[in-house]
Design a protein around this motif. Structure first.
Motif, PDB file in Angstrom:
ATOM      1  N   ASP A 163     104.275  39.538  11.274  1.00 24.25           N
ATOM      2  CA  ASP A 163     103.524  39.400  10.024  1.00 24.25           C
ATOM      3  C   ASP A 163     104.274  38.647   8.936  1.00 24.25           C
ATOM      4  OD1 ASP A 163     105.471  41.323   9.553  1.00 24.25           O
ATOM      5  OD2 ASP A 163     104.179  42.553   8.298  1.00 24.25           O
ATOM      6  N   LEU A 164     105.490  38.178   9.222  1.00 18.21           N
ATOM      7  CA  LEU A 164     106.316  37.637   8.140  1.00 18.21           C
ATOM      8  C   LEU A 164     105.783  36.314   7.602  1.00 18.21           C
ATOM      9  CD1 LEU A 164     108.700  38.305   6.413  1.00 18.21           C
ATOM     10  CD2 LEU A 164     110.201  37.194   8.081  1.00 18.21           C
ATOM     11  N   ALA A 165     105.292  35.456   8.473  1.00 14.43           N
ATOM     12  CA  ALA A 165     104.709  34.203   7.977  1.00 14.43           C
ATOM     13  C   ALA A 165     103.472  34.488   7.136  1.00 14.43           C
ATOM     14  CB  ALA A 165     104.359  33.287   9.149  1.00 14.43           C
ATOM     15  N   ALA A 166     102.700  35.503   7.519  1.00 13.56           N
ATOM     16  CA  ALA A 166     101.507  35.870   6.746  1.00 13.56           C
ATOM     17  C   ALA A 166     101.891  36.343   5.355  1.00 13.56           C
ATOM     18  CB  ALA A 166     100.727  36.959   7.477  1.00 13.56           C
ATOM     19  N   VAL A 167     102.941  37.168   5.260  1.00 12.93           N
ATOM     20  CA  VAL A 167     103.412  37.643   3.957  1.00 12.93           C
ATOM     21  C   VAL A 167     103.858  36.471   3.097  1.00 12.93           C
ATOM     22  CG1 VAL A 167     105.166  39.005   2.770  1.00 12.93           C
ATOM     23  CG2 VAL A 167     104.124  39.895   4.854  1.00 12.93           C
ATOM     24  N   LYS A 168     104.658  35.590   3.666  1.00 14.70           N
ATOM     25  CA  LYS A 168     105.203  34.477   2.891  1.00 14.70           C
ATOM     26  C   LYS A 168     104.121  33.470   2.508  1.00 14.70           C
ATOM     27  CE  LYS A 168     109.995  34.901   4.346  1.00 14.70           C
ATOM     28  NZ  LYS A 168     111.195  34.215   4.906  1.00 14.70           N
ATOM     29  N   LYS A 169     103.096  33.339   3.347  1.00 14.35           N
ATOM     30  CA  LYS A 169     101.986  32.461   2.960  1.00 14.35           C
ATOM     31  C   LYS A 169     101.287  32.992   1.714  1.00 14.35           C
ATOM     32  CE  LYS A 169      98.764  29.473   2.745  1.00 14.35           C
ATOM     33  NZ  LYS A 169      97.942  28.767   3.675  1.00 14.35           N
ATOM     34  N   LEU A 170     101.092  34.307   1.657  1.00 22.13           N
ATOM     35  CA  LEU A 170     100.469  34.890   0.471  1.00 22.13           C
ATOM     36  C   LEU A 170     101.370  34.729  -0.753  1.00 22.13           C
ATOM     37  CD1 LEU A 170      98.828  38.142   1.876  1.00 22.13           C
ATOM     38  CD2 LEU A 170      97.770  35.914   1.457  1.00 22.13           C
ATOM     39  N   MET A 171     102.682  34.859  -0.566  1.00 19.74           N
ATOM     40  CA  MET A 171     103.613  34.640  -1.677  1.00 19.74           C
ATOM     41  C   MET A 171     103.478  33.223  -2.225  1.00 19.74           C
ATOM     42  SD  MET A 171     107.102  36.355  -0.227  1.00 19.74           S
ATOM     43  CE  MET A 171     107.208  38.076   0.252  1.00 19.74           C
ATOM     44  N   GLY A 172     103.472  32.258  -1.320  1.00 20.66           N
ATOM     45  CA  GLY A 172     103.352  30.875  -1.754  1.00 20.66           C
ATOM     46  C   GLY A 172     102.025  30.594  -2.431  1.00 20.66           C
ATOM     47  N   ASN A 173     100.955  31.143  -1.867  1.00 19.15           N
ATOM     48  CA  ASN A 173      99.645  30.941  -2.489  1.00 19.15           C
ATOM     49  C   ASN A 173      99.553  31.635  -3.840  1.00 19.15           C
ATOM     50  OD1 ASN A 173      98.854  29.368  -0.380  1.00 19.15           O
ATOM     51  ND2 ASN A 173      97.139  30.649   0.252  1.00 19.15           N
ATOM     52  N   ALA A 174     100.266  32.764  -3.981  1.00 17.08           N
ATOM     53  CA  ALA A 174     100.299  33.430  -5.286  1.00 17.08           C
ATOM     54  C   ALA A 174     100.895  32.505  -6.340  1.00 17.08           C
ATOM     55  CB  ALA A 174     101.097  34.728  -5.203  1.00 17.08           C
ATOM     56  N   LEU A 175     101.933  31.769  -5.969  1.00 19.14           N
ATOM     57  CA  LEU A 175     102.527  30.821  -6.911  1.00 19.14           C
ATOM     58  C   LEU A 175     101.553  29.696  -7.239  1.00 19.14           C
ATOM     59  CD1 LEU A 175     104.907  29.765  -8.555  1.00 19.14           C
ATOM     60  CD2 LEU A 175     105.712  28.594  -6.495  1.00 19.14           C
ATOM     61  N   ILE A 176     100.916  29.155  -6.217  1.00 27.27           N
ATOM     62  CA  ILE A 176      99.976  28.060  -6.441  1.00 27.27           C
ATOM     63  C   ILE A 176      98.825  28.505  -7.349  1.00 27.27           C
ATOM     64  CG2 ILE A 176      98.296  26.534  -5.323  1.00 27.27           C
ATOM     65  CD1 ILE A 176     100.187  26.649  -2.830  1.00 27.27           C
ATOM     66  N   ILE A 177      98.240  29.660  -7.016  1.00 28.10           N
ATOM     67  CA  ILE A 177      97.106  30.161  -7.791  1.00 28.10           C
ATOM     68  C   ILE A 177      97.549  30.581  -9.187  1.00 28.10           C
ATOM     69  CG2 ILE A 177      95.390  32.009  -7.916  1.00 28.10           C
ATOM     70  CD1 ILE A 177      95.437  31.934  -4.775  1.00 28.10           C
ATOM     71  N   GLY A 178      98.701  31.262  -9.253  1.00 25.38           N
ATOM     72  CA  GLY A 178      99.206  31.708 -10.550  1.00 25.38           C
ATOM     73  C   GLY A 178      99.542  30.544 -11.458  1.00 25.38           C
ATOM     74  N   LEU A 179     100.194  29.526 -10.911  1.00 25.09           N
ATOM     75  CA  LEU A 179     100.563  28.371 -11.726  1.00 25.09           C
ATOM     76  C   LEU A 179      99.323  27.635 -12.204  1.00 25.09           C
ATOM     77  CD1 LEU A 179     102.788  26.617 -12.904  1.00 25.09           C
ATOM     78  CD2 LEU A 179     102.883  25.372 -10.730  1.00 25.09           C
ATOM     79  N   SER A 180      98.333  27.502 -11.316  1.00 26.75           N
ATOM     80  CA  SER A 180      97.090  26.853 -11.726  1.00 26.75           C
ATOM     81  C   SER A 180      96.414  27.635 -12.847  1.00 26.75           C
ATOM     82  CB  SER A 180      96.135  26.744 -10.532  1.00 26.75           C
ATOM     83  OG  SER A 180      96.685  25.922  -9.520  1.00 26.75           O
ATOM     84  N   SER A 181      96.465  28.966 -12.762  1.00 28.03           N
ATOM     85  CA  SER A 181      95.843  29.803 -13.785  1.00 28.03           C
ATOM     86  C   SER A 181      96.592  29.708 -15.113  1.00 28.03           C
ATOM     87  CB  SER A 181      95.796  31.251 -13.304  1.00 28.03           C
ATOM     88  OG  SER A 181      95.030  31.361 -12.120  1.00 28.03           O
ATOM     89  N   VAL A 182      97.919  29.671 -15.062  1.00 23.82           N
ATOM     90  CA  VAL A 182      98.704  29.499 -16.284  1.00 23.82           C
ATOM     91  C   VAL A 182      98.403  28.145 -16.917  1.00 23.82           C
ATOM     92  CG1 VAL A 182     101.046  29.170 -17.172  1.00 23.82           C
ATOM     93  CG2 VAL A 182     100.556  31.085 -15.651  1.00 23.82           C
ATOM     94  N   MET A 183      98.314  27.101 -16.089  1.00 22.11           N
ATOM     95  CA  MET A 183      97.995  25.779 -16.634  1.00 22.11           C
ATOM     96  C   MET A 183      96.595  25.761 -17.245  1.00 22.11           C
ATOM     97  SD  MET A 183      99.856  22.939 -14.179  1.00 22.11           S
ATOM     98  CE  MET A 183      99.145  23.475 -12.626  1.00 22.11           C
ATOM     99  N   ALA A 184      95.677  26.537 -16.670  1.00 17.54           N
ATOM    100  CA  ALA A 184      94.345  26.646 -17.272  1.00 17.54           C
ATOM    101  C   ALA A 184      94.433  27.234 -18.675  1.00 17.54           C
ATOM    102  CB  ALA A 184      93.443  27.512 -16.392  1.00 17.54           C
ATOM    103  N   ASP A 185      95.284  28.255 -18.846  1.00 20.37           N
ATOM    104  CA  ASP A 185      95.451  28.845 -20.175  1.00 20.37           C
ATOM    105  C   ASP A 185      96.116  27.870 -21.139  1.00 20.37           C
ATOM    106  OD1 ASP A 185      94.249  31.106 -19.261  1.00 20.37           O
ATOM    107  OD2 ASP A 185      95.997  32.418 -19.437  1.00 20.37           O
ATOM    108  N   ILE A 186      97.060  27.090 -20.630  1.00 24.70           N
ATOM    109  CA  ILE A 186      97.698  26.075 -21.476  1.00 24.70           C
ATOM    110  C   ILE A 186      96.655  25.050 -21.944  1.00 24.70           C
ATOM    111  CG2 ILE A 186      99.310  24.112 -21.423  1.00 24.70           C
ATOM    112  CD1 ILE A 186     101.076  25.869 -19.571  1.00 24.70           C
ATOM    113  N   LEU A 187      95.791  24.655 -21.033  1.00 27.58           N
ATOM    114  CA  LEU A 187      94.740  23.705 -21.412  1.00 27.58           C
ATOM    115  C   LEU A 187      93.761  24.322 -22.395  1.00 27.58           C
ATOM    116  CD1 LEU A 187      94.111  22.066 -17.928  1.00 27.58           C
ATOM    117  CD2 LEU A 187      95.109  20.958 -19.943  1.00 27.58           C
ATOM    118  N   THR A 188      93.553  25.635 -22.285  1.00 32.75           N
ATOM    119  CA  THR A 188      92.694  26.320 -23.256  1.00 32.75           C
ATOM    120  C   THR A 188      93.315  26.285 -24.644  1.00 32.75           C
ATOM    121  OG1 THR A 188      91.803  27.778 -21.548  1.00 32.75           O
ATOM    122  CG2 THR A 188      91.608  28.530 -23.828  1.00 32.75           C
TER     123      THR A 188
END
Length: 285
Positions: A163-188
């Motif tokens: 399951d380790l690749a699955a865990v790390k994939k979610l970690m990486g996607n959390a960064l991608i999604i989180g960063l996109s969401s933070v940038m959305a707030d910056i644009l707001t």
């Protein structure tokens, strides 16, 4: 060259199948919506009507599907037609616990299975760029290492923990999604202050994000919060200013950050570093 199958030809799966056909592999593809597999015919990919039809004679079966339920259903359907010695290579982003269960179940049945999620979009898949993580038996990984290397710019074997690749994939996607969401707030913030959005994003280039990850992130992982470079209480004041500056426009992340900060300040952590928001993530002292 190899005879391989791709099950799931959405944007990513179609790009993988196209790239494999270009490399000279014999490629068969299946998709629940047949037109998506049939659209690859001009690229040399044969469309199959069912999962069993897709995998007959294939030495590698690549899955690029929606979720665990679909992966389990498709594997159950294709199993009777799976060639002896064929390897199922699952690129689907999945739930780690269910991935471990699936890997164990298939191993008990003598089915070769690797979980290989990726960090890449369709253009990267077409051009063997991006990164691929791999979890599963080492001997099995070594048997397909060259084939997987041809699919990606960077291949990272995570070991035999299923399951380790699955865990790390979610970690990486959390960064991608989180960063996109933070940038959305910056644009707001930019919009409500009549600042051009492109100018706001350009500002981010002045910040050393890699350095923040390397230093602040490492300290957070170690639970080092007591030598503040940015006190939580002061950071919370800045978040208040951000919320006020956004006006009535909706925000993606900052309200949740404020709530977490308020909780920790109420518990007496206001003088610690703002990264103490990770307190419960790393374990309280």
């Amino acid at each position: 060259m190899a005879h391989i199958a791709f099950l799931g030809t959405g944007l990513l799966g179609a790009a993988f199948a196209e790239a494999a056909a270009r490399r000279g592999d014999t490629v068969t593809a299946w998709n629940r919506s047949p037109d998506k597999a049939q659209a690859l015919a001009a690229l040399g990919v044969k469309a199959a009507a069912t999962p069993p039809d897709a995998v007959r004679g294939a030495s590698r079966v690549h899955l690029v599907l929606k979720d665990d339920a679909v992966v389990n259903a498709v594997i159950a359907e294709l199993r009777p037609a799976l060639a002896e010695g064929a390897v199922i290579i699952d690129h689907t982003t999945t739930q780690p616990a269910l991935t471990a269960e699936r890997a164990q179940h298939l191993a008990e049945q003598g089915v070769a299975y690797l979980h290989c999620p990726v960090f890449m979009g369709p253009p990267a898949a077409r051009n063997a760029q991006g990164s691929m993580l791999v979890s599963g038996p080492l001997k099995l990984f070594e048997s397909v290492r060259d084939a997987l290397t041809a699919m990606t710019g960077r291949l990272e074997y995570q070991g035999e923990r299923a399951d380790l690749a699955a865990v790390k994939k979610l970690m990486g996607n959390a960064l991608i999604i989180g960063l996109s969401s933070v940038m959305a707030d910056i644009l707001t913030l930019a919009r409500n202050a009549d600042v051009d959005g492109q100018e706001a994003i350009k500002l981010l280039g002045l910040l050393d994000l890699n350095g923040m990850v390397a230093v602040r992130g490492a300290n957070m992982a170690k639970g080092l919060f007591d030598t503040p470079s940015f006190e939580l209480a002061m950071a919370r004041k800045d978040v208040r200013l951000m919320l006020e500056s956004a006006g009535d426009l909706p925000l993606a992340v900052l309200p949740g950050v404020a709530a977490r900060m308020d909780q920790l300040i109420a518990e007496g952590h206001g003088a610690r570093d703002a990264s103490v928001v990770a307190l419960d993530a790393v374990g309280r002292p």
